[in-house]
Design an enzyme around this catalytic site. Structure first.
Site, PDB file in Angstrom:
ATOM      1  N   THR A   1       0.847  -1.198   0.000  1.00 48.55           N
ATOM      2  CA  THR A   1       0.000   0.000   0.000  1.00 48.55           C
ATOM      3  C   THR A   1       0.880   1.245   0.000  1.00 48.55           C
ATOM      4  OG1 THR A   1      -1.637  -1.265   1.220  1.00 48.55           O
ATOM      5  CG2 THR A   1      -1.973   1.101   1.118  1.00 48.55           C
TER       6      THR A   1
ATOM      7  N   LYS B   1       6.787  12.918  20.813  1.00 50.23           N
ATOM      8  CA  LYS B   1       6.751  13.904  21.916  1.00 50.23           C
ATOM      9  C   LYS B   1       5.350  14.077  22.479  1.00 50.23           C
ATOM     10  CE  LYS B   1      10.280  16.448  19.363  1.00 50.23           C
ATOM     11  NZ  LYS B   1      10.513  17.663  18.568  1.00 50.23           N
TER      12      LYS B   1
HETATM   13  C1  NCD Z   1      -3.549  -5.787   4.190  1.00 53.66           C
HETATM   14  C2  NCD Z   1      -3.689  -4.747   5.265  1.00 53.66           C
HETATM   15  O1  NCD Z   1      -2.725  -4.099   5.636  1.00 53.66           O
HETATM   16  O2  NCD Z   1      -4.801  -4.600   5.706  1.00 53.66           O
HETATM   17  N1  NCD Z   1      -2.379  -5.642   3.451  1.00 53.66           N
HETATM   18  C3  NCD Z   1      -2.429  -4.840   2.353  1.00 53.66           C
HETATM   19  O3  NCD Z   1      -2.607  -3.648   2.449  1.00 53.66           O
HETATM   20  N2  NCD Z   1      -2.341  -5.443   1.165  1.00 53.66           N
HETATM   21  C4  NCD Z   1      -3.801  -7.139   4.660  1.00 53.66           C
HETATM   22  C5  NCD Z   1      -2.937  -7.746   5.693  1.00 53.66           C
HETATM   23  O4  NCD Z   1      -2.084  -7.101   6.308  1.00 53.66           O
HETATM   24  O5  NCD Z   1      -3.134  -8.931   5.915  1.00 53.66           O
END
Ligand code: NCD
Length: 305
Positions: free
Chosen positions: A53, A82
């Site tokens: 992401t 802080k």
């Molecule tokens: C997911 C999340 O962070 O919610 N990952 C992602 O963004 N592809 C799913 C996960 O962490 O399992």
């Protein structure tokens, strides 16, 4: 000013616009995209770990000519250490940027940030809440394969209790007619009855199953997820959870030729690596790539005047 906090804000018509924009971006030569967000600054504020992401939003901004201000781990590197409140941090960053993309371990943080901010806020995951851009890239991947988002039969497996991506995905599937979803999870990780009723009331057909043997053979897609271990406080209970496992034999037994297999990623130990070479498994390839394109479309739609 357009925040993206939850799939609740989005209609099927909006999704159509986002996907048409994505299609156009995918087909445009790379050099021609660089003026779209020239001069814009995109701030990434990630209070929780992230690979895809974070990097896909980051690259999406750069491929459209924007620049990024990046905070991975602000609890160690920003004034949050802080004791500065999130609201104050947001108010400061909005002086420097055109949008803030935020990931945070607590449900509701993106929405709080949006209330504090005068620039668009994009939710990149708020605890066990939602992950709207992930749901959009998942839907885009399904649409790319089947050319539609209605009349589909799908299996979603894993953690519905703490998984935010599946929550957003289910909400998004509710926006299209006649979708039938099998939810495979152990009881400890199943959706709450309240959520099941909510999605059903919005027209989604849901079948809850606990065993791999109950997977129907004619699904259009499988969507696997990991157990969100970091959100489960009781470690003894966690160790007893028997999460669904995707093996080559399961794919052989319950899969079909036309289907696709997706995964939200990261994959930990719930999917056998041996399935990766199967052409139907597109979680490391098309699905990941689509994440970048869909996020480019979102940034374009949100930021371009
Ligand atoms: C997911 C999340 O962070 O919610 N990952 C992602 O963004 N592809 C799913 C996960 O962490 O399992």
């Amino acid at each position: 000013m357009k925040d993206l906090i939850s799939i609740d804000q989005i209609s099927a018509k909006d999704i159509d616009l986002i996907f048409k924009t994505t299609d156009r971006i995918r087909k445009t030569p790379v050099k021609k995209l660089l003026n779209i967000l020239k001069g814009k600054i995109v701030t990434l504020l990630f209070y929780e770990p992230s690979s895809r992401t974070f990097s896909s939003f980051c690259v999406a901004a750069k491929r459209l000519g924007a620049q990024t201000l990046e905070y991975q781990n602000p609890m160690q590197t920003s004034s949050a250490v802080k004791g500065e409140t999130l609201e104050d941090s947001i108010k400061v960053f909005e002086n420097y940027s055109d949008t803030i993309i935020i990931r945070h371990p607590e449900i509701g943080t993106a929405s709080n940030a949006a209330n504090a901010a005068n620039i668009p806020i994009i939710n990149a995951g708020d605890g066990a809440g939602e992950h709207p851009s992930q749901a959009l890239l998942d839907l885009y991947t399904i649409r790319q394969r089947f050319g539609k988002l209605h009349d589909l039969k799908g299996l979603i497996a894993g953690d519905f209790r703490y998984g935010r991506a599946v929550r957003s995905l289910l909400k998004a599937l509710c926006l299209f007619k006649n979708n039938l979803i099998y939810l495979l999870s152990p009881k400890e990780l199943s959706l709450t009855d309240k959520d099941v009723s909510l999605y059903r009331s919005q027209g989604l057909k849901i079948f809850e199953i606990n065993l791999e043997k109950d997977i129907p053979k004619d699904c259009d897609f499988w969507y696997w997820t990991r157990v969100q271990k970091e959100r489960i406080k009781n470690k003894t209970a966690l160790n007893k959870i028997n999460a669904p496992y995707l093996s080559t034999s399961l794919l052989k037994e319950k899969g079909n030729k036309k289907m696709i297999v997706m995964h939200v990623l990261p994959r930990i130990d719930e999917v056998d690596k041996a399935v990766d070479s199967d052409a139907r498994c597109i979680f490391m390839t098309k699905q990941v790539k689509n994440g970048m394109y869909v996020r480019m479309a979102l940034l374009k739609l949100i930021l371009q005047k």
